[in-house]
Design an enzyme around this catalytic site. Structure first.
Site, PDB file in Angstrom:
ATOM      1  N   ASP A 185      47.862  28.456  31.559  1.00  0.00           N
ATOM      2  CA  ASP A 185      48.438  29.021  32.774  1.00  0.00           C
ATOM      3  C   ASP A 185      47.455  30.067  33.302  1.00  0.00           C
ATOM      4  OD1 ASP A 185      49.705  30.624  34.636  1.00  0.00           O
ATOM      5  OD2 ASP A 185      51.662  30.541  33.645  1.00  0.00           O
ATOM      6  N   LYS A 204      48.722  32.315  42.863  1.00  0.00           N
ATOM      7  CA  LYS A 204      48.215  33.650  43.207  1.00  0.00           C
ATOM      8  C   LYS A 204      46.930  33.601  44.031  1.00  0.00           C
ATOM      9  CE  LYS A 204      50.618  36.440  39.749  1.00  0.00           C
ATOM     10  NZ  LYS A 204      51.365  37.358  40.595  1.00  0.00           N
ATOM     11  N   PHE A 249      54.484  34.913  30.289  1.00  0.00           N
ATOM     12  CA  PHE A 249      55.252  34.810  31.542  1.00  0.00           C
ATOM     13  C   PHE A 249      54.744  33.608  32.328  1.00  0.00           C
ATOM     14  CE2 PHE A 249      56.141  35.666  36.022  1.00  0.00           C
ATOM     15  CZ  PHE A 249      57.512  35.911  35.949  1.00  0.00           C
TER      16      PHE A 249
HETATM   17  N1  PLP Z   1      52.347  32.409  35.510  1.00  0.00           N
HETATM   18  C1  PLP Z   1      51.759  33.613  35.387  1.00  0.00           C
HETATM   19  C2  PLP Z   1      50.754  33.828  34.308  1.00  0.00           C
HETATM   20  C3  PLP Z   1      52.091  34.652  36.258  1.00  0.00           C
HETATM   21  O1  PLP Z   1      51.524  35.857  36.111  1.00  0.00           O
HETATM   22  C4  PLP Z   1      53.058  34.413  37.265  1.00  0.00           C
HETATM   23  C5  PLP Z   1      53.451  35.493  38.175  1.00  0.00           C
HETATM   24  O2  PLP Z   1      53.248  36.651  37.947  1.00  0.00           O
HETATM   25  C6  PLP Z   1      53.639  33.139  37.348  1.00  0.00           C
HETATM   26  C7  PLP Z   1      53.243  32.162  36.461  1.00  0.00           C
HETATM   27  C8  PLP Z   1      54.656  32.853  38.402  1.00  0.00           C
HETATM   28  O3  PLP Z   1      54.052  32.728  39.633  1.00  0.00           O
HETATM   29  P1  PLP Z   1      54.925  32.742  40.967  1.00  0.00           P
HETATM   30  O4  PLP Z   1      55.498  34.110  41.107  1.00  0.00           O
HETATM   31  O5  PLP Z   1      53.952  32.388  42.050  1.00  0.00           O
HETATM   32  O6  PLP Z   1      55.986  31.703  40.803  1.00  0.00           O
END
Ligand code: PLP
Length: 388
Positions: A215, A244, A130
């Site tokens: 990520d 986050k 994700f």
């Molecule tokens: N990347 C990862 C691993 C995530 O867990 C998330 C959100 O849960 C995102 C990207 C997306 O982040 P945002 O909701 O701040 O756009």
């Protein structure tokens, strides 16, 4: 009208209607509009690293908003420079270069654009991964149900099984601009690859001149007991994306290039009006300073260990996976949603990223007493769901 009806009447339904309305928080506790108290073991989904209303965050934000809230990126400001320098230090790489944005999806958008500057346009990502909901970030998200309604998305993206080194070796070629992976797949149910996986992927990327992006949006900022979630593999990625926990509860994301291999943006190639604004950067600086001063990473590791040991003894739990304070509690039946719902009525905030998995990501400052309370209430809740 109650707040749920008001929400429904005024908001898009993309989240469904949230069952409770929160009005205040302190540390790992929050209260709803009826004065009911909850132990917050989700931490704004791995975001509130110092919990709610932490004095150092309140002080930093209040101080900054009264001085300088927004300047645009035509001018520099000290909290932003200071934060970029701190991130350089934490990555242990003086060549690290930071781009600030507001969210995880935006951080990954920036990574996608950086990868295009290699002159290649293929990206390899993991099934189940994700990376966010914007069109680019969704294009590299390996979850069909989230992608399908919005296709066609970016072309040139291939998904491989997470943890499968052979599949990665087959997929990556001299046409591959970037491989992007999470160190632990958070949204997919806290899925942890075998030790050595990232190291082997690093080697495959090196053989093909391919960028490796980690990520660390969910796993970063101390969540796993490390700053960025990949350090235990002994690797250095070419790109890190963060959000986050970075802003200590305020909206902030970052895309960081490391080393000499990654291309870099030239003036005019990317930007964000609010990205890296002084208030969020001041909060992030305060959060990092506090974490360093209090040696919070050590505490995360010991809190995580305690939870793993205690939760493994709870009847109905078959496995506890994850690292530090990002844990997936695997249940012996598909009752995770029912458990999360019941937990809320028992005064506990947790969530169910998969049918049989409960995710917890409490504030990193969670106390020993709160850990004990969590285990007790969780065990009672699971027993109520399983045995009526
Ligand atoms: N990347 C990862 C691993 C995530 O867990 C998330 C959100 O849960 C995102 C990207 C997306 O982040 P945002 O909701 O701040 O756009």
């Amino acid at each position: 009208m109650n707040n749920q009806d008001r929400w429904h009447a005024a908001m898009q339904n993309n989240y469904g209607v949230p069952p409770i309305t929160l009005v205040k928080g302190k540390g790992a506790e929050v209260w709803d509009e009826n004065g009911k108290r909850y132990l917050d073991f989700l931490g704004g989904i791995a975001t509130n690293v110092l919990g709610h209303a932490h004095p150092v965050i309140v002080k930093a934000v209040n101080g900054q908003v009264g001085k300088l809230a927004h300047v645009s990126n035509l001018y520099s400001h000290k909290p932003g420079i200071e934060l970029a320098e701190k991130l350089q230090d934490l990555t242990n790489d003086a060549t690290a270069r930071v781009f600030f944005c507001n969210s995880g999806a935006e951080a990954n958008e920036a990574a996608i654009k950086i990868s295009r500057l290699t002159g290649r346009n293929q990206i390899i990502a993991a099934a189940g991964g994700f990376h966010g909901r914007t069109t680019g970030a969704l294009s590299i998200t390996g979850q069909d149900a989230k992608r399908a309604p919005f296709e066609p998305l970016l072309s040139g993206v291939k998904f491989v099984q997470y943890g499968d080194v052979l599949a990665m070796r087959k997929a990556v070629s001299k046409n591959t601009a970037m491989v992007i992976l999470e160190a632990i797949q958070g949204e997919n149910g806290v899925v942890v690859p075998d030790p050595g996986y990232l190291r082997k992927v690093r080697a495959i990327c090196d053989q093909n001149g391919t960028l490796l992006a980690i990520d660390a949006v969910q796993t970063g900022m101390g969540r796993t007991g490390e700053w960025f979630g990949y350090e235990s593999e002994g690797i250095k990625p070419d790109i890190i994306t963060l959000a986050k926990g970075l802003g200590g509860g305020l909206p902030l994301g970052a895309m960081i290039t490391l080393g000499e291999k990654s291309p870099a943006f030239k003036p005019g190639e990317h930007g964000s009006t609010f990205g890296g604004n002084p208030i969020s950067c001041a909060a992030a600086n305060a959060a990092i300073d506090y974490m360093v001063k209090k040696e919070l990473l050590k505490k995360v590791a010991s809190s995580g260990k305690y939870l793993r040991v205690m939760l493994a003894k709870v009847p109905g739990v078959v496995e506890v996976r994850g690292r530090g304070l990002l844990l997936g509690i695997v249940l012996d039946s598909n009752v995770a949603t029912a458990v999360a719902t019941k937990a809320m009525s028992n005064g506990l905030l947790i969530n169910a990223p998969a049918k049989n998995v409960i995710r917890i990501a409490p504030p990193l400052i969670v106390s020993k007493k709160e850990l004990g309370e969590f285990v007790k209430v969780f065990a009672r809740t699971l027993n109520e769901v399983l045995n009526g």
